[in-house]
Design an enzyme around this catalytic site. Structure first.
Site, mmCIF file in Angstrom:
data_model
loop_
_atom_site.group_PDB
_atom_site.id
_atom_site.type_symbol
_atom_site.label_atom_id
_atom_site.label_comp_id
_atom_site.label_asym_id
_atom_site.label_seq_id
_atom_site.Cartn_x
_atom_site.Cartn_y
_atom_site.Cartn_z
ATOM 1 N NE ARG A 72 8.957 -7.908 -4.483
ATOM 2 C CZ ARG A 72 8.003 -7.112 -4.963
ATOM 3 N NH1 ARG A 72 6.844 -7.018 -4.335
ATOM 4 N NH2 ARG A 72 8.194 -6.401 -6.045
ATOM 5 C CB CYS A 96 -24.400 -6.705 4.344
ATOM 6 S SG CYS A 96 -25.164 -5.894 5.766
ATOM 7 C CG MET A 97 -21.749 -11.152 0.216
ATOM 8 S SD MET A 97 -22.239 -12.872 0.074
ATOM 9 C CE MET A 97 -21.474 -13.601 1.498
ATOM 10 C CG ASP A 98 -25.195 -9.788 -1.408
ATOM 11 O OD1 ASP A 98 -24.205 -10.146 -2.069
ATOM 12 O OD2 ASP A 98 -25.817 -10.544 -0.620
ATOM 13 C CE LYS A 137 3.256 -5.624 -10.285
ATOM 14 N NZ LYS A 137 3.014 -5.842 -8.887
ATOM 15 C CG HIS A 182 10.754 -3.024 -6.951
ATOM 16 N ND1 HIS A 182 10.110 -2.067 -7.710
ATOM 17 C CD2 HIS A 182 9.819 -3.490 -6.083
ATOM 18 C CE1 HIS A 182 8.847 -1.961 -7.318
ATOM 19 N NE2 HIS A 182 8.647 -2.811 -6.329
ATOM 20 N NE ARG A 232 10.051 -2.248 -12.302
ATOM 21 C CZ ARG A 232 11.180 -1.892 -11.695
ATOM 22 N NH1 ARG A 232 12.274 -1.693 -12.390
ATOM 23 N NH2 ARG A 232 11.209 -1.738 -10.387
ATOM 24 C CE1 TYR A 252 -26.603 -10.449 9.094
ATOM 25 C CE2 TYR A 252 -25.229 -9.414 7.424
ATOM 26 C CZ TYR A 252 -26.223 -10.329 7.782
ATOM 27 O OH TYR A 252 -26.810 -11.104 6.823
HETATM 28 C C1 LIG Z 1 8.745 -4.852 -9.635
HETATM 29 C C2 LIG Z 1 7.704 -3.779 -9.781
HETATM 30 N N1 LIG Z 1 7.952 -2.732 -10.568
HETATM 31 C C3 LIG Z 1 7.062 -1.736 -10.733
HETATM 32 C C4 LIG Z 1 5.840 -1.766 -10.096
HETATM 33 C C5 LIG Z 1 4.867 -0.644 -10.305
HETATM 34 O O1 LIG Z 1 4.697 0.071 -9.120
HETATM 35 P P1 LIG Z 1 3.685 1.285 -9.032
HETATM 36 O O2 LIG Z 1 2.325 0.714 -9.182
HETATM 37 O O3 LIG Z 1 3.922 1.844 -7.680
HETATM 38 O O4 LIG Z 1 4.032 2.223 -10.136
HETATM 39 C C6 LIG Z 1 5.539 -2.831 -9.250
HETATM 40 C C7 LIG Z 1 4.255 -2.855 -8.544
HETATM 41 O O5 LIG Z 1 3.961 -3.556 -7.639
HETATM 42 C C8 LIG Z 1 6.498 -3.871 -9.088
HETATM 43 O O6 LIG Z 1 6.262 -4.922 -8.295
#
Ligand SMILES: Cc1ncc(COP(=O)(O)O)c(C=O)c1O
Length: 384
Positions: free
Chosen positions: A140, A318-320, A42, A169, A226, A271
């Site tokens: 969550r 700074c920004m850049d 993601k 999770h 995961r 700045y």
């Molecule tokens: C539901 C879920 N599973 C797995 C992961 C992967 O976690 P990690 O990057 O700590 O391996 C995330 C990451 O945010 C997550 O939200």
């Protein structure tokens, strides 16, 4: 106008795809046999670039991709029409139809979602794959564990959905092994009381990167993990036992020297003049700033590598542009020379974790905070 891809680089990230592939293989080898690999990609694969990263993870044999939303899933669909994809975030009602159109698996936490996805699957004439998420203490997504058996029964009775997985999770896998063990216990106890559960036809998963430290040696009931951060070669916390897996960083972050000059002692820098030079100082003005992903909170805290030497950041980012102290770097430093923000140079290293600590954040956020102005250069794009 010249395409920006051909212009000289001022700030860029390098993504080592061969390291990514090696990391997946090392992680897989460290897991109990038979554990399937869910690649969490993601947020543009944690800023590494989703298409490039997913393509390489496919080559390396990822079993399932986990993404946050439909747009990310569709980027993977452009690479493969049928590679399994799980949406980790809640699906919005106006997104339901894409589950059927793109064969995406949805995370389910509620009876309402089961009803919606059931209707979509029946209308499509093909059931929607779902992973039942159980809240064992994260607070969550997921059905609260005490209500999970009832939702499971509802899923079994719905012909428009197919149970493809069950998962939970961990809230504090990186810092609280006792609470993590309790979450694992609640989840395993729940599985034992679900009638007709066939683990061989389901992904049963809980572990994120940090969770892997506490995976039972035999895998237990779990048959998938995961993995996000660790596959990018970053440990979930500094003392992680996962150092033994020997993954390597995939990401490094670079800029260049734009100007070198001498300033007298007593000069205020950048700045707000938050740093006053204590000695005559040779400074370098770098060609990157918070507009690229060097957090402003690194002001007066961070450092960069030039000629393999650590050069402290002076004053506000700074920004850049960012100003660093070159005084202790032997020899001449010229305009245009490379600067490492994260990565290795001449035997010295700044890790993502160290860079993150300077701005009181975590590696996950740092990797997601490199801005779109920064081109990603893919190294070792041909397979290993
Ligand atoms: C539901 C879920 N599973 C797995 C992961 C992967 O976690 P990690 O990057 O700590 O391996 C995330 C990451 O945010 C997550 O939200």
């Amino acid at each position: 106008m010249m395409p920006s891809a051909q212009l000289p680089r001022r700030c860029w990230a390098e993504i080592d795809l061969a390291a990514l592939e090696r990391n997946l293989k090392l992680i897989r080898a460290s897991l109990p046999p038979g554990i399937r690999y869910v690649a969490v990609v993601k947020a543009d694969a944690y800023g590494h670039g989703l298409p490039q990263t997913a393509a390489r993870l496919m080559h390396a044999g990822a079993d399932l991709f986990a993404v946050a939303n439909i747009a990310e899933a569709m980027a993977i669909r452009e690479l493969s029409a049928d590679w399994p994809i799980l949406l980790l975030s809640a699906v919005l009602p106006d997104e339901d139809k894409y589950l059927a159109e793109h064969a995406l698996a949805a995370t389910v936490s509620s009876a309402d979602e089961v009803q919606r996805f059931d209707a979509v699957g029946r209308a499509a004439g093909r059931p929607i794959d779902i992973h039942l998420k159980v809240d064992t203490g994260m607070g969550r997504l997921g059905v609260w564990h005490e209500q999970a058996a009832a939702l499971y029964a509802q899923i079994r009775a719905a012909s428009g959905v197919r149970l493809a997985g069950i998962f939970t999770h961990f809230a504090s896998a990186d810092e609280d092994p006792v609470f993590t063990a309790e979450q694992r216990r609640i989840f395993v106890a729940l599985l034992a009381q679900l009638p007709g559960l066939d683990p061989t036809s389901l992904f049963i998963h809980a572990d994120n990167s940090a969770g892997l430290e506490t995976t039972p040696g035999h895998g237990g009931v779990f048959n998938a993990a995961r993995v996000g951060l660790l596959q990018f070669g970053v440990l979930p916390h500094p003392n992680s036992l996962l150092a033994r897996v020997r993954t390597e960083p995939v990401f490094s972050f670079h800029t260049r020297v734009g100007l070198v000059k001498e300033l007298p002692a007593g000069t205020g820098v950048s700045y707000g003049r938050t740093h006053t030079l204590r000695r005559p100082t040779r400074v370098a003005i770098l060609t990157a700033g918070y507009g690229d992903g060097i957090a402003r909170a690194c002001s007066n805290r961070g450092a960069v590598l030039i000629h393999g030497r650590r050069c402290p950041i002076l004053g506000r980012v700074c920004m850049d542009q960012t100003i660093v102290d070159l005084t202790d770097v032997p020899g001449e430093v010229r305009c245009g020379e490379p600067v490492v923000l994260v990565g290795r140079q001449n035997g010295a290293e700044i890790s993502v974790a160290e860079f993150s600590a300077w701005s009181d954040t975590i590696p996950w956020e740092t990797l997601c905070s490199v801005t779109k102005r920064v081109p990603r250069l893919y190294r070792n794009a041909a397979g290993v």
